[in-house]
Design a protein around this motif. Structure first.
Motif, PDB file in Angstrom:
ATOM      1  N   UNK A  34       1.371  -1.002   0.457  1.00  0.00           N
ATOM      2  CA  UNK A  34      -0.028  -0.511  -0.006  1.00  0.00           C
ATOM      3  C   UNK A  34       0.909   1.027   0.263  1.00  0.00           C
ATOM      4  N   UNK A  35       0.477   2.128  -0.545  1.00  0.00           N
ATOM      5  CA  UNK A  35       1.336   3.586  -1.428  1.00  0.00           C
ATOM      6  C   UNK A  35       0.429   4.764  -0.770  1.00  0.00           C
ATOM      7  N   UNK A  36       1.331   5.578  -0.246  1.00  0.00           N
ATOM      8  CA  UNK A  36       0.003   6.971  -0.624  1.00  0.00           C
ATOM      9  C   UNK A  36       1.736   7.916  -1.326  1.00  0.00           C
ATOM     10  N   UNK A  37       1.220   8.645  -2.264  1.00  0.00           N
ATOM     11  CA  UNK A  37       2.094   9.702  -2.660  1.00  0.00           C
ATOM     12  C   UNK A  37       1.616  10.932  -2.015  1.00  0.00           C
ATOM     13  N   UNK A  38       3.016  11.874  -2.005  1.00  0.00           N
ATOM     14  CA  UNK A  38       2.649  13.328  -1.784  1.00  0.00           C
ATOM     15  C   UNK A  38       4.353  13.571  -3.110  1.00  0.00           C
ATOM     16  N   UNK A  39       3.817  15.235  -3.671  1.00  0.00           N
ATOM     17  CA  UNK A  39       4.623  15.333  -4.947  1.00  0.00           C
ATOM     18  C   UNK A  39       5.205  16.515  -4.463  1.00  0.00           C
ATOM     19  N   UNK A  40       6.828  16.972  -4.208  1.00  0.00           N
ATOM     20  CA  UNK A  40       7.072  17.968  -3.874  1.00  0.00           C
ATOM     21  C   UNK A  40       7.601  18.818  -5.596  1.00  0.00           C
ATOM     22  N   UNK A  41       7.094  19.702  -5.714  1.00  0.00           N
ATOM     23  CA  UNK A  41       7.289  20.246  -7.484  1.00  0.00           C
ATOM     24  C   UNK A  41       7.774  21.976  -7.390  1.00  0.00           C
ATOM     25  N   UNK A  42       8.840  21.960  -8.373  1.00  0.00           N
ATOM     26  CA  UNK A  42      10.069  22.980  -7.784  1.00  0.00           C
ATOM     27  C   UNK A  42       8.965  23.985  -9.152  1.00  0.00           C
ATOM     28  N   UNK A  43       8.681  25.591  -8.510  1.00  0.00           N
ATOM     29  CA  UNK A  43       8.155  26.533 -10.035  1.00  0.00           C
ATOM     30  C   UNK A  43       8.696  26.121 -11.215  1.00  0.00           C
ATOM     31  N   UNK A  44       9.745  26.067 -11.192  1.00  0.00           N
ATOM     32  CA  UNK A  44      10.004  25.425 -13.042  1.00  0.00           C
ATOM     33  C   UNK A  44       9.898  24.152 -13.092  1.00  0.00           C
ATOM     34  N   UNK A  45       9.610  23.329 -12.411  1.00  0.00           N
ATOM     35  CA  UNK A  45       8.908  22.051 -13.068  1.00  0.00           C
ATOM     36  C   UNK A  45       7.880  22.274 -12.465  1.00  0.00           C
ATOM     37  N   UNK A  46       6.966  22.914 -13.111  1.00  0.00           N
ATOM     38  CA  UNK A  46       5.416  23.198 -13.206  1.00  0.00           C
ATOM     39  C   UNK A  46       5.110  23.239 -14.615  1.00  0.00           C
ATOM     40  N   UNK A  47       6.668  23.699 -14.817  1.00  0.00           N
ATOM     41  CA  UNK A  47       5.915  23.915 -16.303  1.00  0.00           C
ATOM     42  C   UNK A  47       6.062  22.822 -17.226  1.00  0.00           C
ATOM     43  N   UNK A  48       6.654  21.671 -17.050  1.00  0.00           N
ATOM     44  CA  UNK A  48       7.119  19.931 -17.780  1.00  0.00           C
ATOM     45  C   UNK A  48       5.174  19.293 -17.190  1.00  0.00           C
ATOM     46  N   UNK A  49       4.698  19.850 -16.748  1.00  0.00           N
ATOM     47  CA  UNK A  49       3.486  18.761 -16.007  1.00  0.00           C
ATOM     48  C   UNK A  49       2.438  19.399 -16.341  1.00  0.00           C
ATOM     49  N   UNK A  50       0.738  18.993 -16.318  1.00  0.00           N
ATOM     50  CA  UNK A  50      -0.614  19.677 -15.582  1.00  0.00           C
ATOM     51  C   UNK A  50      -0.843  18.609 -14.590  1.00  0.00           C
TER      52      UNK A  50
END
Length: 192
Positions: A34-50
């Motif tokens: 069983x897994x729970x995932x959370x994500x941290x993105x830098x401001x620059x990373x936001x450019x590459x996914x929705x």
């Protein structure tokens, strides 16, 4: 339940984030983890996914969250709370900029602050991803060696034609390799 924190930086390899999350969740559930995932993105990373390409039950955090959640003395500090919550920290991709910051101790965003406050008794895996010219620069090997010397685990780059058209080392490891490495680590350390 295994809590996995995924960090994404400003590499074009961040386009693989939705696939990485789906594959990781699916593979671990097939093996009764069983897994729970959370994500941290830098401001620059936001450019590459929705964000809409990521499952609704997965929290995505950025610098804005770090500064908007803390109001007064005694309030939880997000980068500390995320570090406490996570069993495993996977940074995929880790671009040259964030690699340099982390290896030098710079913590000027949510991701680098979380790394700086990371409990060294827990596992941190990182997947470098950058242009070949950046990857072969002498600084890169030194910075990767520094992270490894701290006990962090590298999932090495691959060689291929990069999105920019250059051919060589520097591409983030394949999603299947990353997922297999995370799964092996969880089983090896009996985290679940």
């Amino acid at each position: 339940m295994v809590n996995i924190l995924i960090g994404c930086t400003g590499s074009v390899a961040t386009i693989k984030l939705p696939i990485l999350v789906r594959t990781l969740t699916q593979k671990l559930s097939e093996n009764s983890i069983s897994v729970k995932i959370r994500i941290i993105v830098t401001e620059q990373a936001k450019h590459f996914f929705k964000e809409t390409d990521i499952s609704d039950d997965i929290d995505i955090f950025s610098d804005h969250d770090e500064w908007s959640t803390w109001k007064n003395r005694g309030d939880p500090v997000l980068h500390i709370e995320l570090g406490k919550w996570a069993d495993v920290f996977l940074i995929a991709p880790l671009d040259a900029n964030s690699l340099g910051k982390i290896s030098s101790g710079i913590c000027d965003n949510l991701l680098t602050c979380t790394v700086r406050a990371w409990d060294m008794s827990k596992s941190l895996l990182f997947c470098p991803a950058m242009n070949t010219k950046m990857y072969i620069h002498p600084l890169t090997a030194n910075q990767i060696s520094t992270l490894i010397s701290w006990g962090y685990r590298e999932i090495p780059v691959t060689e291929k034609v990069l999105i920019c058209g250059d051919a060589g080392a520097g591409a983030m490891a394949e999603v299947s390799t990353i997922v297999d490495t995370v799964e092996s680590l969880i089983l090896e350390k009996d985290i679940h």
